[in-house]
Design an enzyme around this catalytic site. Structure first.
Site, PDB file in Angstrom:
ATOM      1  N   SER A   1       0.761  -1.036   0.084  1.00  0.00           N
ATOM      2  CA  SER A   1       0.157   0.036   0.049  1.00  0.00           C
ATOM      3  C   SER A   1       0.712   1.100  -0.026  1.00  0.00           C
ATOM      4  CB  SER A   1      -1.163  -0.024   1.292  1.00  0.00           C
ATOM      5  OG  SER A   1      -0.214  -0.069   2.476  1.00  0.00           O
TER       6      SER A   1
ATOM      7  N   ALA B   1       3.334   2.746  -5.488  1.00  0.00           N
ATOM      8  CA  ALA B   1       2.969   2.040  -6.443  1.00  0.00           C
ATOM      9  C   ALA B   1       1.603   1.217  -6.405  1.00  0.00           C
ATOM     10  CB  ALA B   1       4.113   0.979  -6.531  1.00  0.00           C
TER      11      ALA B   1
ATOM     12  N   LYS C   1       1.299  -5.419   5.027  1.00  0.00           N
ATOM     13  CA  LYS C   1       1.736  -6.380   6.182  1.00  0.00           C
ATOM     14  C   LYS C   1       1.734  -5.758   7.480  1.00  0.00           C
ATOM     15  CE  LYS C   1       6.916  -6.399   5.520  1.00  0.00           C
ATOM     16  NZ  LYS C   1       7.967  -7.190   5.145  1.00  0.00           N
TER      17      LYS C   1
ATOM     18  N   THR D   1       7.637   4.822   0.943  1.00  0.00           N
ATOM     19  CA  THR D   1       6.971   5.935   0.430  1.00  0.00           C
ATOM     20  C   THR D   1       6.684   6.977   1.714  1.00  0.00           C
ATOM     21  OG1 THR D   1       5.752   4.461  -1.200  1.00  0.00           O
ATOM     22  CG2 THR D   1       4.971   6.688  -0.784  1.00  0.00           C
TER      23      THR D   1
ATOM     24  N   ALA E   1       9.786   9.336   2.303  1.00  0.00           N
ATOM     25  CA  ALA E   1      10.552  10.030   1.408  1.00  0.00           C
ATOM     26  C   ALA E   1      10.764  11.297   1.659  1.00  0.00           C
ATOM     27  CB  ALA E   1      10.039   9.807   0.061  1.00  0.00           C
ATOM     28  N   GLN E   2      11.597  12.065   1.540  1.00  0.00           N
ATOM     29  CA  GLN E   2      12.011  13.256   2.146  1.00  0.00           C
ATOM     30  C   GLN E   2      11.933  14.406   0.902  1.00  0.00           C
ATOM     31  OE1 GLN E   2      15.451  13.781   4.717  1.00  0.00           O
ATOM     32  NE2 GLN E   2      14.315  12.680   6.310  1.00  0.00           N
TER      33      GLN E   2
ATOM     34  N   GLU F   1      18.975  18.141  -6.519  1.00  0.00           N
ATOM     35  CA  GLU F   1      19.782  17.117  -5.659  1.00  0.00           C
ATOM     36  C   GLU F   1      20.740  16.582  -6.662  1.00  0.00           C
ATOM     37  OE1 GLU F   1      16.880  14.157  -4.665  1.00  0.00           O
ATOM     38  OE2 GLU F   1      15.740  15.679  -3.158  1.00  0.00           O
TER      39      GLU F   1
ATOM     40  N   ASP G   1      10.227  -8.905   0.291  1.00  0.00           N
ATOM     41  CA  ASP G   1       9.365 -10.001   0.432  1.00  0.00           C
ATOM     42  C   ASP G   1       8.821 -10.255  -1.097  1.00  0.00           C
ATOM     43  OD1 ASP G   1       9.452 -10.066   2.964  1.00  0.00           O
ATOM     44  OD2 ASP G   1       7.631  -9.270   3.609  1.00  0.00           O
TER      45      ASP G   1
ATOM     46  N   HIS H   1      22.704   5.664   0.715  1.00  0.00           N
ATOM     47  CA  HIS H   1      22.469   6.943   0.644  1.00  0.00           C
ATOM     48  C   HIS H   1      23.701   7.681   1.510  1.00  0.00           C
ATOM     49  CE1 HIS H   1      20.830  11.175   1.191  1.00  0.00           C
ATOM     50  NE2 HIS H   1      20.000  10.882   0.342  1.00  0.00           N
TER      51      HIS H   1
ATOM     52  N   ARG I   1      25.110  10.048  -6.137  1.00  0.00           N
ATOM     53  CA  ARG I   1      25.409   9.291  -4.861  1.00  0.00           C
ATOM     54  C   ARG I   1      26.218   8.022  -4.701  1.00  0.00           C
ATOM     55  NH1 ARG I   1      18.829   8.234  -3.484  1.00  0.00           N
ATOM     56  NH2 ARG I   1      18.751  10.903  -2.943  1.00  0.00           N
TER      57      ARG I   1
ATOM     58  N   HIS J   1      19.962   2.271   1.168  1.00  0.00           N
ATOM     59  CA  HIS J   1      18.845   3.104   0.964  1.00  0.00           C
ATOM     60  C   HIS J   1      17.705   2.726  -0.021  1.00  0.00           C
ATOM     61  CE1 HIS J   1      16.871   6.866   0.863  1.00  0.00           C
ATOM     62  NE2 HIS J   1      16.872   7.124  -0.306  1.00  0.00           N
TER      63      HIS J   1
ATOM     64  N   ARG K   1      20.571   4.759  -9.125  1.00  0.00           N
ATOM     65  CA  ARG K   1      19.292   5.565  -9.304  1.00  0.00           C
ATOM     66  C   ARG K   1      19.744   6.917  -9.036  1.00  0.00           C
ATOM     67  NH1 ARG K   1      15.121   7.427  -5.533  1.00  0.00           N
ATOM     68  NH2 ARG K   1      16.620   6.584  -3.997  1.00  0.00           N
TER      69      ARG K   1
ATOM     70  N   SER L   1      12.722   7.680  -7.997  1.00  0.00           N
ATOM     71  CA  SER L   1      11.980   6.392  -7.629  1.00  0.00           C
ATOM     72  C   SER L   1      10.303   6.727  -7.563  1.00  0.00           C
ATOM     73  CB  SER L   1      12.647   5.675  -6.651  1.00  0.00           C
ATOM     74  OG  SER L   1      12.446   6.279  -5.529  1.00  0.00           O
TER      75      SER L   1
HETATM   76  P1  FAD Z   1       6.733   1.147  -0.405  1.00  0.00           P
HETATM   77  O1  FAD Z   1       6.337   2.523  -0.077  1.00  0.00           O
HETATM   78  O2  FAD Z   1       7.830   0.528   0.386  1.00  0.00           O
HETATM   79  O3  FAD Z   1       5.447   0.164  -0.087  1.00  0.00           O
HETATM   80  C1  FAD Z   1       5.762  -1.273  -0.001  1.00  0.00           C
HETATM   81  C2  FAD Z   1       4.306  -2.100   0.883  1.00  0.00           C
HETATM   82  O4  FAD Z   1       4.450  -3.365   0.659  1.00  0.00           O
HETATM   83  C3  FAD Z   1       4.085  -1.574   2.090  1.00  0.00           C
HETATM   84  O5  FAD Z   1       2.567  -1.333   2.232  1.00  0.00           O
HETATM   85  C4  FAD Z   1       4.374  -2.950   2.823  1.00  0.00           C
HETATM   86  O6  FAD Z   1       3.658  -3.221   4.094  1.00  0.00           O
HETATM   87  C5  FAD Z   1       3.938  -3.840   1.622  1.00  0.00           C
HETATM   88  N1  FAD Z   1       4.555  -5.190   1.719  1.00  0.00           N
HETATM   89  C6  FAD Z   1       5.833  -5.480   1.851  1.00  0.00           C
HETATM   90  N2  FAD Z   1       5.950  -6.805   2.053  1.00  0.00           N
HETATM   91  C7  FAD Z   1       4.670  -7.491   2.126  1.00  0.00           C
HETATM   92  C8  FAD Z   1       4.210  -8.645   2.261  1.00  0.00           C
HETATM   93  N3  FAD Z   1       4.918  -9.952   2.450  1.00  0.00           N
HETATM   94  N4  FAD Z   1       2.835  -8.767   2.665  1.00  0.00           N
HETATM   95  C9  FAD Z   1       2.061  -7.735   2.240  1.00  0.00           C
HETATM   96  N5  FAD Z   1       2.433  -6.511   2.224  1.00  0.00           N
HETATM   97  C10 FAD Z   1       3.871  -6.375   2.046  1.00  0.00           C
HETATM   98  N6  FAD Z   1      12.341   8.334  -3.562  1.00  0.00           N
HETATM   99  C11 FAD Z   1      12.174   9.609  -4.172  1.00  0.00           C
HETATM  100  O7  FAD Z   1      11.936   9.490  -5.419  1.00  0.00           O
HETATM  101  N7  FAD Z   1      12.449  10.686  -3.524  1.00  0.00           N
HETATM  102  C12 FAD Z   1      12.726  10.720  -2.352  1.00  0.00           C
HETATM  103  O8  FAD Z   1      12.665  11.908  -1.722  1.00  0.00           O
HETATM  104  C13 FAD Z   1      12.924   9.602  -1.553  1.00  0.00           C
HETATM  105  N8  FAD Z   1      13.337   9.745  -0.282  1.00  0.00           N
HETATM  106  C14 FAD Z   1      13.616   8.554   0.486  1.00  0.00           C
HETATM  107  C15 FAD Z   1      13.874   8.605   1.811  1.00  0.00           C
HETATM  108  C16 FAD Z   1      13.801   7.525   2.789  1.00  0.00           C
HETATM  109  C17 FAD Z   1      13.924   7.663   4.080  1.00  0.00           C
HETATM  110  C18 FAD Z   1      13.523   6.289   1.997  1.00  0.00           C
HETATM  111  C19 FAD Z   1      13.409   5.010   2.791  1.00  0.00           C
HETATM  112  C20 FAD Z   1      13.377   6.143   0.730  1.00  0.00           C
HETATM  113  C21 FAD Z   1      13.140   7.409  -0.138  1.00  0.00           C
HETATM  114  N9  FAD Z   1      12.928   7.412  -1.689  1.00  0.00           N
HETATM  115  C22 FAD Z   1      12.696   8.528  -2.113  1.00  0.00           C
HETATM  116  C23 FAD Z   1      12.516   6.010  -2.143  1.00  0.00           C
HETATM  117  C24 FAD Z   1      11.207   5.678  -1.896  1.00  0.00           C
HETATM  118  O9  FAD Z   1      10.603   6.303  -0.912  1.00  0.00           O
HETATM  119  C25 FAD Z   1      10.649   4.270  -2.551  1.00  0.00           C
HETATM  120  O10 FAD Z   1      11.521   3.799  -3.330  1.00  0.00           O
HETATM  121  C26 FAD Z   1       9.310   4.306  -2.724  1.00  0.00           C
HETATM  122  O11 FAD Z   1       8.509   4.823  -1.972  1.00  0.00           O
HETATM  123  C27 FAD Z   1       8.913   2.738  -2.883  1.00  0.00           C
HETATM  124  O12 FAD Z   1       7.507   2.744  -3.029  1.00  0.00           O
HETATM  125  P2  FAD Z   1       6.666   1.347  -3.124  1.00  0.00           P
HETATM  126  O13 FAD Z   1       5.390   1.739  -3.415  1.00  0.00           O
HETATM  127  O14 FAD Z   1       7.472   0.630  -4.311  1.00  0.00           O
HETATM  128  O15 FAD Z   1       6.910   0.541  -2.089  1.00  0.00           O
HETATM  129  C1  SIN Z   2      16.688  12.201  -0.208  1.00  0.00           C
HETATM  130  O1  SIN Z   2      15.871  13.057   0.093  1.00  0.00           O
HETATM  131  O2  SIN Z   2      18.016  12.718  -0.095  1.00  0.00           O
HETATM  132  C2  SIN Z   2      16.246  11.016  -0.716  1.00  0.00           C
HETATM  133  C3  SIN Z   2      15.825  11.355  -2.198  1.00  0.00           C
HETATM  134  C4  SIN Z   2      15.830  10.032  -2.976  1.00  0.00           C
HETATM  135  O3  SIN Z   2      16.140   8.797  -2.212  1.00  0.00           O
HETATM  136  O4  SIN Z   2      15.430   9.910  -3.929  1.00  0.00           O
END
Ligand code: FAD
Ligand code: SIN
Length: 537
Positions: free
Chosen positions: A13, A16, A38, A46, A49-50, A120, A227, A248, A296, A357, A392, A397
């Site tokens: 959730s 994506a 989960k 998500t 993300a900062q 950035e 997972d 990072h 990075r 990261h 990346r 992302s």
């Molecule tokens: P997620 O947002 O991680 O969602 C994963 C989901 O899958 C969760 O709901 C989880 O509960 C569920 N899940 C996982 N395994 C299971 C399972 N076995 N069963 C059921 N559910 C499960 N990217 C940028 O572009 N810009 C930014 O500024 C940025 N800053 C960031 C800062 C931080 C601190 C971090 C950690 C990442 C950052 N990123 C950034 C990267 C970006 O946030 C992530 O790559 C992106 O949000 C991933 O989205 P997602 O939907 O793929 O997965």
């Molecule tokens: C950050 O805010 O530095 C993270 C940005 C990213 O992971 O894309």
């Protein structure tokens, strides 16, 4: 043991999963979309993300070509150009959509009210839309509110997906080269009653995020255990580019070792923060002409190398010369966190250290988000689309996740009616398993796993370190598989199992890549080879 059917099964959730769910719910009011998550629906990478989301917005100064070139440059020869172009060109449309659903991005002061575009590392222009330093929180909030408007979206919280269902569960032998593997849904643990349900779907979309928890120090929340990637690999799907793990450069150094490590956004360097030694000397000119705003991989390796040279635990970010009001307005969370740690960013150097990261590799998908398994799609951090290549570009992302969620929605749109449920799928078989007597068997193995990956498969690698890692991983794998066969399933055991698979995939891909490229640096092959290829497992 419930049996549930749904037209679309979405695992995850975050950005994506919810983007896909919303679009599909809008287009098919008569079809059911089941989202499993989960823990709580708001807990995801998500949410943390900062920096923001990169998109060409100011067409007077910026162009699609510049964003494409920056992405290719960061990716160090391994991006797929056609994928980069489509993400960069479709990205602004997806950003516009989330704005229409209610996402707020900061605007410049003044009458025009244009978006305040940040910069950035690796970006040649200001093109990052952001909401203070809480962009992910704002996007997650918007997506949850929008998703709740559709009665045909059901979100099941505290449901842990265990394994994908394929022909293997119907008694057929399935191996990695079987050409027509199909996904019929998944088995999932309902954490509230401990039962394992069979969820049958017409189409399944993996949006399970990253795998940062495979390292000791990571910016990723504890849910990031890879997972979806591990499940796909077990189901004999294709996974690629797993050696490209992004560290990072600037997580906040905490002597106590927090999990997750707090991120000091790259946007702080985009705003004028400068990397320095404890003595206040700059060092980035020794590594790259773009200084603190180099991509990075370069900055993380530079910090790692300076720390090793000096035998210190961290390097520093100097923000003392920046305007306090503007700094606090842009980075309220970072400012507060520093103050809580006894660091005043306006007077003190901020101690920083690289932390795991982002997973650049993942489930191999095509331009429509289709995996190598039919009826199984992947989007977001668990997927490998070809956008990131060997490294990346910052803030690409969130953009990629929205673009591919949309593309999967389009691809499934007219196909869904042709895919039937396979009702003959058996229930999960838990015969012969008992409760694990000692949780320590799982927690200690997890600690060992993180140590192995951090010391042997980190920012700098070598043949001997990778060999040691593989030998030790094999032992952990055998012990954990024994435990899995004999004990009742728990999320902790499944996460450990998944992380061991992720560790193996990273280490094996790293062993195959006999060169240094992007995020993969090995002292045995410090240069690049002219012939580059993807590492597909
Ligand atoms: P997620 O947002 O991680 O969602 C994963 C989901 O899958 C969760 O709901 C989880 O509960 C569920 N899940 C996982 N395994 C299971 C399972 N076995 N069963 C059921 N559910 C499960 N990217 C940028 O572009 N810009 C930014 O500024 C940025 N800053 C960031 C800062 C931080 C601190 C971090 C950690 C990442 C950052 N990123 C950034 C990267 C970006 O946030 C992530 O790559 C992106 O949000 C991933 O989205 P997602 O939907 O793929 O997965
Ligand atoms: C950050 O805010 O530095 C993270 C940005 C990213 O992971 O894309």
């Amino acid at each position: 043991m419930a049996r549930i059917t749904t037209d679309f099964l979405v695992l995850g959730s975050g950005i994506a999963g919810l983007t896909f769910a919303i679009k599909t719910a809008q287009a098919h009011p008569d079809r059911k979309i089941l989202v499993l998550t989960k823990t709580d629906q708001g807990e995801s990478n998500t949410r943390y993300a900062q920096g923001g989301v990169a998109a060409v917005w100011d067409h007077e100064k910026d162009t699609f070509l510049k964003h494409v070139e920056d992405t290719l440059d960061a990716g160090d020869g391994l991006c797929k150009r056609e994928i980069v172009e489509l993400v960069v060109e479709e990205g602004p449309l997806r950003v516009q959509e989330i704005i229409e659903w209610g996402a707020r991005f900061d605007k410049e002061k003044g009458a025009d009210g244009n978006y305040d575009l940040a910069r950035e590392g690796g970006h040649s222009e200001h093109r990052i839309l952001h909401y203070k330093d809480l962009t992910g929180w704002e996007m997650q909030r918007t997506l949850m509110e929008e998703a709740h408007r559709y009665p045909n979206i059901e979100i099941l919280e505290h449901y842990f997906a265990l394994d994908l269902i394929t022909q293997h569960h119907l008694g057929r032998m399935v191996i990695r080269v079987t050409p027509d593997i199909e996904c019929y849904g998944c088995y999932a643990l309902n954490k509230q009653n401990g039962e394992i349900d069979t969820i049958l779907s017409r189409a399944t979309v993996l949006c399970t995020g990253g795998a940062g928890q495979v390292y000791k120090s990571t910016t990723n929340p504890v849910i990031a255990t890879g997972d979806g990637i591990a499940m796909t690999y077990r189901a004999k799907g294709r996974v690629e580019n797993m050696e490209f793990v992004q560290f990072h450069p600037t997580s906040l150094y905490s002597p106590a070792g927090e999990n997750p490590s707090f991120l000091v956004s790259e946007a702080v360097r985009g705003f004028g923060g400068i990397l320095k030694t404890a003595a206040g000397e700059e060092f980035m000119h020794l590594y790259d002409e773009r200084l603190s705003l180099a991509p990075r991989d370069i900055v993380a390796r530079a910090i790692d190398s300076e720390m090793k040279k000096r035998g210190t635990d961290c390097m520093y970010l100097d923000c003392r010369h920046l305007d306090k009001d503007a700094f606090v307005a842009h980075f309220p969370t970072i400012y507060d966190k520093c103050l809580n740690m006894g660091i005043d960013p306006m007077r003190d150097l901020i101690p920083v250290v690289p932390a795991c990261h982002y997973m650049c590799g993942g489930i191999l998908v095509d331009e429509h988000g289709r995996s190598s398994i039919h009826r199984l799609y992947a989007a977001g951090e668990c997927s490998s689309t070809g956008l990131h290549g060997a490294n990346r570009l910052a803030s690409n992302s969130l953009l990629e996740a929205m673009v591919f969620a949309h593309r999967i929605f389009e691809d499934t749109r007219n196909k869904i009616g042709g895919w039937d449920f396979r009702t003959e799928v058996p229930d999960w078989n838990a015969e012969g398993t008992t409760d694990p007597g000692e949780m320590v068997l799982i927690t200690q193995s997890l600690k060992e796993l993180k140590e192995i990956m951090s010391y042997y498969v980190g920012i700098v690698r070598s043949n001997i370190r990778l060999k040691r890692a593989l030998d030790r991983l094999y032992l952990l794998y055998q012990e954990t598989e024994d435990l899995y066969r004999s004990t009742t399933i728990s999320p902790q055991l499944m996460e450990l199992r998944n992380l061991i698979t992720i560790a193996y995939l990273i280490t094996r891909s790293a062993t195959h890549r006999r060169e240094s490229r992007g995020l993969h640096f090995t002292t045995d092959y410090p240069g690049q080879q002219a012939f580059v290829e993807f590492s597909v497992l």
